[in-house]
Design a protein around this motif. Sequence first.
Motif, short mmCIF file in Angstrom:
data_model
loop_
_atom_site.label_atom_id
_atom_site.label_comp_id
_atom_site.label_asym_id
_atom_site.label_seq_id
_atom_site.Cartn_x
_atom_site.Cartn_y
_atom_site.Cartn_z
N VAL A 148 38.08 37.56 42.10
CA VAL A 148 38.19 38.16 40.76
C VAL A 148 37.28 39.39 40.75
CG1 VAL A 148 37.95 37.82 38.28
CG2 VAL A 148 38.67 35.91 39.75
N CYS A 149 37.86 40.57 40.85
CA CYS A 149 37.08 41.80 40.97
C CYS A 149 37.89 42.97 40.42
CB CYS A 149 36.68 42.06 42.43
SG CYS A 149 38.08 42.13 43.56
N ASN A 150 37.22 44.08 40.21
CA ASN A 150 37.88 45.28 39.70
C ASN A 150 38.82 45.85 40.75
OD1 ASN A 150 36.32 44.89 37.46
ND2 ASN A 150 34.90 46.57 37.88
N GLU A 151 39.94 46.34 40.27
CA GLU A 151 40.93 46.91 41.18
C GLU A 151 40.38 48.16 41.86
OE1 GLU A 151 45.64 48.31 41.09
OE2 GLU A 151 44.63 47.61 39.27
N LYS A 152 40.50 48.17 43.22
CA LYS A 152 40.06 49.29 44.04
C LYS A 152 38.59 49.63 43.81
CE LYS A 152 44.68 51.31 44.30
NZ LYS A 152 45.51 52.51 44.04
N ASN A 153 37.78 48.58 43.55
CA ASN A 153 36.33 48.73 43.40
C ASN A 153 35.95 49.72 42.30
OD1 ASN A 153 35.82 46.90 45.52
ND2 ASN A 153 36.10 48.55 47.03
N LYS A 154 36.70 49.71 41.22
CA LYS A 154 36.36 50.58 40.09
C LYS A 154 35.06 50.14 39.44
CE LYS A 154 41.17 51.71 38.91
NZ LYS A 154 42.21 51.64 37.84
N ARG A 155 34.38 51.08 38.83
CA ARG A 155 33.12 50.77 38.17
C ARG A 155 33.37 49.97 36.90
NH1 ARG A 155 29.17 55.86 37.83
NH2 ARG A 155 27.82 54.11 37.20
N ASN A 156 32.38 49.17 36.53
CA ASN A 156 32.50 48.38 35.30
C ASN A 156 32.48 49.28 34.08
OD1 ASN A 156 32.56 45.97 36.73
ND2 ASN A 156 30.36 45.63 36.57
N THR A 157 33.21 48.86 33.07
CA THR A 157 33.23 49.54 31.78
C THR A 157 32.95 48.52 30.69
OG1 THR A 157 35.62 49.22 31.48
CG2 THR A 157 34.90 51.20 32.67
N ASP A 158 32.99 48.96 29.45
CA ASP A 158 32.76 48.02 28.35
C ASP A 158 33.95 47.08 28.15
OD1 ASP A 158 34.39 50.08 27.59
OD2 ASP A 158 33.65 50.17 25.51
N ARG A 159 35.10 47.40 28.75
CA ARG A 159 36.29 46.56 28.60
C ARG A 159 36.68 45.86 29.90
NH1 ARG A 159 39.36 48.11 24.11
NH2 ARG A 159 40.68 46.33 24.66
N LEU A 160 36.07 46.25 31.02
CA LEU A 160 36.38 45.65 32.31
C LEU A 160 35.07 45.41 33.07
CD1 LEU A 160 38.50 44.75 34.40
CD2 LEU A 160 38.50 47.10 35.28
N VAL A 161 34.76 44.12 33.27
CA VAL A 161 33.51 43.74 33.92
C VAL A 161 33.82 42.76 35.05
CG1 VAL A 161 31.24 42.69 33.62
CG2 VAL A 161 32.24 44.03 31.76
N ASP A 162 33.60 43.21 36.28
CA ASP A 162 33.75 42.36 37.47
C ASP A 162 35.08 41.60 37.48
OD1 ASP A 162 31.28 43.15 38.38
OD2 ASP A 162 30.22 41.50 37.39
N GLY A 163 36.15 42.31 37.19
CA GLY A 163 37.48 41.72 37.27
C GLY A 163 37.94 41.03 36.01
N VAL A 164 37.14 41.00 34.97
CA VAL A 164 37.51 40.36 33.71
C VAL A 164 37.72 41.45 32.66
CG1 VAL A 164 36.87 38.70 31.94
CG2 VAL A 164 36.17 38.32 34.32
N GLU A 165 38.95 41.56 32.18
CA GLU A 165 39.29 42.54 31.15
C GLU A 165 39.12 41.89 29.78
OE1 GLU A 165 43.08 45.37 29.83
OE2 GLU A 165 43.10 44.29 31.74
N LYS A 166 38.39 42.55 28.87
CA LYS A 166 38.05 41.96 27.58
C LYS A 166 38.59 42.80 26.44
CE LYS A 166 33.63 42.08 28.45
NZ LYS A 166 32.17 41.84 28.34
N ASP A 167 38.69 42.17 25.26
CA ASP A 167 39.11 42.90 24.07
C ASP A 167 37.89 43.48 23.38
OD1 ASP A 167 37.87 40.75 22.88
OD2 ASP A 167 39.71 39.83 22.11
N THR A 168 38.10 44.02 22.18
CA THR A 168 36.99 44.67 21.47
C THR A 168 35.93 43.67 21.03
OG1 THR A 168 38.29 44.49 19.43
CG2 THR A 168 38.45 46.56 20.67
N TYR A 169 36.27 42.39 20.95
CA TYR A 169 35.31 41.38 20.54
C TYR A 169 34.64 40.69 21.73
CZ TYR A 169 37.61 41.92 16.02
OH TYR A 169 38.12 42.43 14.85
N GLY A 170 35.01 41.08 22.93
CA GLY A 170 34.41 40.49 24.11
C GLY A 170 35.12 39.28 24.66
N ALA A 171 36.26 38.89 24.04
CA ALA A 171 37.01 37.75 24.54
C ALA A 171 37.85 38.18 25.75
CB ALA A 171 37.92 37.19 23.45
N PRO A 172 37.99 37.33 26.76
CA PRO A 172 38.77 37.72 27.94
C PRO A 172 40.25 37.87 27.63
CG PRO A 172 38.14 35.41 28.07
CD PRO A 172 37.42 35.98 26.89
N LEU A 173 40.84 38.97 28.12
CA LEU A 173 42.27 39.22 27.97
C LEU A 173 43.02 38.94 29.26
CD1 LEU A 173 42.42 42.54 25.89
CD2 LEU A 173 43.06 40.24 25.14
#
Length: 341
Positions: A7-32
């Motif tokens: 579970v990791c970011n595609e093509k080693n992309k840097r983490n953002t506020d919506r994508l952290v270490d392969g987990v994509e989240k919504d505006t409230y921080g819940a996993p999408l």
Amino acid sequence: MIEAERVCNEKNKRNTDRLVDGVEKDTYGAPLRYHIITKHPGSTIDLKKATWTKVAANDANGRAQVLHLFKPLRPGQTRGIPDLAPVIDSLKQLGRYTEAELMAAVVGGMFSVFIKTEDGDGELEQLTESATNTEQELELGNGAIVGLGPNESIEVANPGRPNQAFDPFVLAILRQIGTALELPYEILIKHFTASYSASRAALIEAWRFFMSRRQWLADRFCQPIYEAAIDEAVAMGRLSAPGYFSDPFIRAAYLGAEWVGQSAGQVDPLKSAKADELLNKMGVKTLDQITKETTGGDWDANHLQLVKENTRRTKDGLNTTVSSDIGVLEPEDQQNDGDVS
């Protein structure tokens, strides 16, 4: 089952506020969605052909499709932290220290004789097997005899091995590691040298930790999978459960389950049995609870089996009465540990 590294970011992309270490989240921080690579990132197989699959955390009906098991230690935490993370540095240093002490003990166990001659003709080198005396190399060996050249001498260095402080130091480090892992160090190294009471206290303290982790795993992993299996069975008609999907309270009643694992070990089973018998008479514990804690079994099944066995023994003329006049055996090391019976 997916390994955490996949579970990791595609093509080693840097983490953002919506994508952290392969987990994509919504505006409230819940996993999408979870971004899962088809191959392990550390695999020797060509990773250029690896692709990422995006799996939604929940389906259209809101049911979980991914069980992400980790213990959050702070609000907003996205990924888990390994249990050994707080002590990984201590473990590494302990390994290095152990290797260094082992090497020092091996070197200290070698005994070599150095002989100095006036002319340094080196004839004594013919007596050596494991030692060499050349301009490039001079090695210690087991029972070696080494000849030295003119104006060369040797000073004997006492390595002081075995190191008397090695064992206390290692035990001190293991105590710190056990504290960080919520484990008594006796359980960590599986070695009980203290009294009966101290050993029993260590087992009880460790079992509290095991039970909390077991309950966490049952609630987060076992129960959701069990519910999904029953949902599928009822939906496909393999199980008949009237009102299962129409009433959530009826569904909860159908899905009620108690997860019972392996029972805790006992230092003195006879003492534990006497304590359970007293607690049962006082109404503190039921026979069902005692059965689960002692053997992890089911009292109802045990009762039916006991009735069957006693009936057959009576029919065959065997004595089924068990004497209750059993003395309490005191452990040998308990006599001097300050316990009061």
